[in-house]
Design a protein around this motif. Structure first.
Motif, mmCIF file in Angstrom:
data_model
loop_
_atom_site.group_PDB
_atom_site.id
_atom_site.type_symbol
_atom_site.label_atom_id
_atom_site.label_comp_id
_atom_site.label_asym_id
_atom_site.label_seq_id
_atom_site.Cartn_x
_atom_site.Cartn_y
_atom_site.Cartn_z
ATOM 1 N N TYR A 183 -87.202 -43.802 -37.944
ATOM 2 C CA TYR A 183 -86.397 -42.960 -37.063
ATOM 3 C C TYR A 183 -86.787 -43.210 -35.615
ATOM 4 C CZ TYR A 183 -85.176 -40.294 -41.249
ATOM 5 O OH TYR A 183 -84.714 -39.925 -42.480
ATOM 6 N N LEU A 184 -85.895 -42.858 -34.691
ATOM 7 C CA LEU A 184 -86.204 -42.887 -33.258
ATOM 8 C C LEU A 184 -87.012 -41.643 -32.934
ATOM 9 C CD1 LEU A 184 -85.767 -43.879 -30.307
ATOM 10 C CD2 LEU A 184 -83.640 -42.558 -30.305
ATOM 11 N N ILE A 185 -88.222 -41.835 -32.417
ATOM 12 C CA ILE A 185 -89.075 -40.679 -32.090
ATOM 13 C C ILE A 185 -89.078 -40.489 -30.582
ATOM 14 C CG2 ILE A 185 -91.394 -39.698 -32.231
ATOM 15 C CD1 ILE A 185 -91.787 -41.321 -34.789
ATOM 16 N N ILE A 186 -88.609 -39.332 -30.170
ATOM 17 C CA ILE A 186 -88.519 -38.993 -28.737
ATOM 18 C C ILE A 186 -89.493 -37.856 -28.456
ATOM 19 C CG2 ILE A 186 -87.031 -38.155 -26.873
ATOM 20 C CD1 ILE A 186 -84.637 -39.201 -28.437
ATOM 21 N N ARG A 187 -90.293 -38.019 -27.385
ATOM 22 C CA ARG A 187 -91.188 -36.928 -26.952
ATOM 23 C C ARG A 187 -90.708 -36.423 -25.603
ATOM 24 N NH1 ARG A 187 -97.118 -36.363 -29.155
ATOM 25 N NH2 ARG A 187 -96.327 -34.248 -29.273
ATOM 26 N N PHE A 188 -90.776 -35.095 -25.419
ATOM 27 C CA PHE A 188 -90.281 -34.474 -24.178
ATOM 28 C C PHE A 188 -91.434 -34.146 -23.253
ATOM 29 C CE2 PHE A 188 -85.998 -34.365 -25.541
ATOM 30 C CZ PHE A 188 -86.023 -34.164 -26.910
ATOM 31 N N TYR A 189 -91.334 -34.610 -22.015
ATOM 32 C CA TYR A 189 -92.367 -34.383 -21.003
ATOM 33 C C TYR A 189 -91.786 -33.604 -19.833
ATOM 34 C CZ TYR A 189 -95.249 -37.869 -23.423
ATOM 35 O OH TYR A 189 -95.986 -38.554 -24.347
ATOM 36 N N ASP A 190 -92.682 -33.053 -19.034
ATOM 37 C CA ASP A 190 -92.303 -32.279 -17.843
ATOM 38 C C ASP A 190 -92.099 -33.243 -16.677
ATOM 39 O OD1 ASP A 190 -91.986 -30.422 -15.858
ATOM 40 O OD2 ASP A 190 -93.649 -29.162 -16.504
ATOM 41 N N ILE A 191 -90.921 -33.225 -16.068
ATOM 42 C CA ILE A 191 -90.638 -34.138 -14.952
ATOM 43 C C ILE A 191 -91.536 -33.819 -13.758
ATOM 44 C CG2 ILE A 191 -88.720 -32.740 -14.039
ATOM 45 C CD1 ILE A 191 -88.718 -36.563 -14.051
ATOM 46 N N ASP A 200 -75.092 -33.306 -14.232
ATOM 47 C CA ASP A 200 -75.813 -32.094 -14.610
ATOM 48 C C ASP A 200 -76.772 -32.425 -15.750
ATOM 49 O OD1 ASP A 200 -74.916 -28.937 -16.162
ATOM 50 O OD2 ASP A 200 -76.569 -29.442 -14.805
ATOM 51 N N ASN A 201 -77.539 -33.535 -15.564
ATOM 52 C CA ASN A 201 -78.410 -33.968 -16.666
ATOM 53 C C ASN A 201 -79.618 -33.066 -16.798
ATOM 54 O OD1 ASN A 201 -77.175 -36.876 -15.683
ATOM 55 N ND2 ASN A 201 -77.587 -36.747 -17.873
ATOM 56 N N TRP A 202 -79.855 -32.625 -18.007
ATOM 57 C CA TRP A 202 -81.145 -31.975 -18.251
ATOM 58 C C TRP A 202 -82.201 -33.056 -18.521
ATOM 59 C CZ3 TRP A 202 -83.627 -32.731 -22.897
ATOM 60 C CH2 TRP A 202 -82.826 -33.120 -24.011
ATOM 61 N N VAL A 203 -81.719 -34.228 -18.961
ATOM 62 C CA VAL A 203 -82.598 -35.392 -19.118
ATOM 63 C C VAL A 203 -82.710 -36.052 -17.747
ATOM 64 C CG1 VAL A 203 -82.866 -37.653 -20.191
ATOM 65 C CG2 VAL A 203 -81.910 -35.766 -21.518
ATOM 66 N N LYS A 204 -83.860 -35.862 -17.098
ATOM 67 C CA LYS A 204 -84.016 -36.410 -15.757
ATOM 68 C C LYS A 204 -84.344 -37.886 -15.788
ATOM 69 C CE LYS A 204 -83.685 -32.199 -14.043
ATOM 70 N NZ LYS A 204 -82.299 -31.718 -14.111
ATOM 71 N N GLU A 205 -85.151 -38.275 -16.783
ATOM 72 C CA GLU A 205 -85.549 -39.674 -16.879
ATOM 73 C C GLU A 205 -85.819 -40.050 -18.331
ATOM 74 O OE1 GLU A 205 -88.209 -40.565 -13.148
ATOM 75 O OE2 GLU A 205 -88.696 -41.953 -14.801
ATOM 76 N N MET A 206 -85.519 -41.324 -18.662
ATOM 77 C CA MET A 206 -85.832 -41.832 -20.008
ATOM 78 C C MET A 206 -86.697 -43.064 -19.858
ATOM 79 S SD MET A 206 -82.390 -41.668 -22.352
ATOM 80 C CE MET A 206 -83.054 -42.483 -23.780
ATOM 81 N N GLU A 207 -87.711 -43.173 -20.686
ATOM 82 C CA GLU A 207 -88.643 -44.282 -20.538
ATOM 83 C C GLU A 207 -89.071 -44.772 -21.926
ATOM 84 O OE1 GLU A 207 -91.907 -43.520 -17.628
ATOM 85 O OE2 GLU A 207 -93.156 -44.121 -19.322
ATOM 86 N N VAL A 265 -89.632 -43.309 -27.286
ATOM 87 C CA VAL A 265 -88.962 -43.015 -26.005
ATOM 88 C C VAL A 265 -89.502 -41.707 -25.438
ATOM 89 C CG1 VAL A 265 -86.740 -42.326 -24.970
ATOM 90 C CG2 VAL A 265 -86.827 -44.245 -26.547
ATOM 91 N N LYS A 266 -89.698 -41.690 -24.135
ATOM 92 C CA LYS A 266 -90.102 -40.438 -23.456
ATOM 93 C C LYS A 266 -88.914 -39.920 -22.665
ATOM 94 C CE LYS A 266 -94.893 -41.887 -22.671
ATOM 95 N NZ LYS A 266 -95.941 -42.065 -21.640
ATOM 96 N N ILE A 267 -88.643 -38.647 -22.813
ATOM 97 C CA ILE A 267 -87.598 -38.013 -22.004
ATOM 98 C C ILE A 267 -88.262 -36.986 -21.104
ATOM 99 C CG2 ILE A 267 -85.695 -36.339 -22.118
ATOM 100 C CD1 ILE A 267 -84.453 -37.940 -24.301
ATOM 101 N N TYR A 268 -88.009 -37.106 -19.806
ATOM 102 C CA TYR A 268 -88.553 -36.154 -18.830
ATOM 103 C C TYR A 268 -87.466 -35.162 -18.483
ATOM 104 C CZ TYR A 268 -92.272 -39.554 -18.390
ATOM 105 O OH TYR A 268 -93.296 -40.402 -18.665
ATOM 106 N N ASN A 269 -87.791 -33.899 -18.656
ATOM 107 C CA ASN A 269 -86.778 -32.881 -18.362
ATOM 108 C C ASN A 269 -87.351 -31.742 -17.525
ATOM 109 O OD1 ASN A 269 -88.374 -32.039 -20.561
ATOM 110 N ND2 ASN A 269 -86.833 -30.557 -21.157
#
Lengths: 227, 171
Positions: free
Chosen positions: B33-41, B144-151, B167-171
């Motif tokens: 599966y695609l594993i995405i972790r959410f970080y603080d922008i 109006d992205n809540w996803v500020k950055e993807m890495e 993948v890291k998503i900064y929100n």
């Protein structure tokens, strides 16, 4: 005249004594020869299950009182169905080795309870069909459209065999044997595995396998030797 | 009837040694599966949980759910499936957040994943899995992205197992 008659009578009385032979002891001699036949389990199995086809010729040759050189030769065409794919294996094999009879026959009988070793070798093809990728069921399924052929694969193994052979009619034997097989070498197909090998049968995770054999054989005796 | 008793012990030892191992249950790893972790922008080394995340895949009806294994009311990582029938998967991630008036509203962001598929044999009972190589992505900008950055966590990104986030998503 009387002397003549008495001589004749005496002569006639003693003739049986002179013609009486010394009784010789009957010594049993072991028969040595070649025995060959077929495995009947495969053909009968094929009648009920069209996924398996095959024929095996078996034979052995007595070299000492207890030892036999044995061989099996056969071909096999088997389809195997697994959860996410199916495949067909077809090819031929030969196994040869030695059997040792551990049974002490009564005089005149020639039955066997034996343990034996075999070296086996097979050349075969595999055809892989209808592969469905194993993924999360939420996704639309993916079944690979084309079959893949793997040709000229081979494998070799050793087996230990235990079996019996019983003479049911003159020179006709019925036999049953079980073998435990261990793979030594194999040429594997790329991105697949030899899951079934003719002569070895289903290959388990630890490269072991087993087999059964039910045979009818006929003995052609060549010569006799002292027991 | 006489059988050589010397054979009995070697026979038993050999039969144990030759026992066949069962292999009819799939226990190995299959398609990852695609594993995405959410970080603080604002604080990029810290995790930031998202609220009420809902996942959809383009072209497939319904939300993807995994019995709250990763897709939970409050979570900082999710594991979502990638299509095995195409080399592109479109994802729609919807979360709940507070607007300027402190009302709870939904915000949906979309991104596309591009990759090369490779089918690999796993085992008798598992069959074949797909792994994804040379993975790249494109985030849709909807003002109006809540996803500020993807890495991506590594470059080039190959999704072949589940050991760590891809993948890291900064929100």
């Amino acid at each position: 005249m009387l002397k003549f008659i008495i001589n004749i009578i005496l002569f006639l009385v003693f003739i049986p004594t002179f013609s009486q032979e010394a009784e010789t002891e009957e010594v049993y001699k072991d028969r040595y020869g070649i025995r060959f036949g077929i495995d009947v389990m495969q053909p009968i199995y094929s009648l009920f299950d069209d996924k398996k086809n095959g024929l095996e010729i078996v034979g052995d040759y007595r070299i000492t009182k207890k030892l036999f050189i044995a061989a099996e030769l056969g071909y096999n065409d088997t389809a195997t169905y697994e959860d996410f794919y199916n495949f067909r294996t077809n090819g031929s094999y030969i196994k040869f080795g030695v059997d040792a009879n551990v049974y002490k026959n009564w005089i005149g009988m020639e039955n066997l309870i034996y343990a034996g070793l075999r070296y086996g070798f097979s050349v075969f093809d595999q055809t892989l069909n209808e592969v469905q990728i194993n993924a999360d069921p939420f996704l639309p399924p993916q079944t690979l459209p084309e079959s893949i052929n793997y040709n000229s694969l081979n494998a070799s193994w050793v087996s230990i065999v235990f079996g019996i052979k019983v003479e049911v009619l003159h020179n006709v034997f019925l036999g049953f044997s079980v073998s435990g097989n261990k793979l030594i070498s194999s040429k594997e197909p790329e991105n697949f595995k030899n899951l079934f090998i003719p002569g070895f049968n289903k290959v388990f995770v630890n490269s072991n396998g087993y087999g059964f054999n039910y045979t009818i054989t006929y003995l052609i005796p060549f010569y006799k030797k002292d027991h | 009837m006489k059988i050589n008793k010397n054979l009995l012990i070697p026979f038993s030892i050999i039969m144990i040694f030759l026992s066949c191992e069962k292999d009819d249950i799939c226990i190995e790893e299959i398609t990852p599966y695609l594993i995405i972790r959410f970080y603080d922008i604002d604080s990029p080394n810290n995790f930031k949980k998202v609220a009420n995340i809902r996942v959809e895949l383009a072209g497939i009806e319904g939300f993807y759910e995994d019995d709250e294994l990763t897709i939970k009311p409050l979570t900082d990582s999710i594991a979502i499936p990638i299509k095995v029938t195409d080399d592109i998967t479109g994802f729609k991630l919807t979360i709940s957040e507070l607007d300027v008036d402190d009302n709870l509203i939904d915000n949906q962001d979309n991104f596309e994943l591009f990759y090369d598929r490779e089918n690999i044999y796993v085992s008798r009972s598992c069959g074949y899995k797909t792994v994804y190589n040379n993975v790249t992505f494109q985030l849709e900008d909807d003002n109006d992205n809540w996803v500020k950055e993807m890495e991506a966590t590594e470059s080039p990104l190959n999704i072949t197992n589940q050991t760590s986030a891809h993948v890291k998503i900064y929100n």
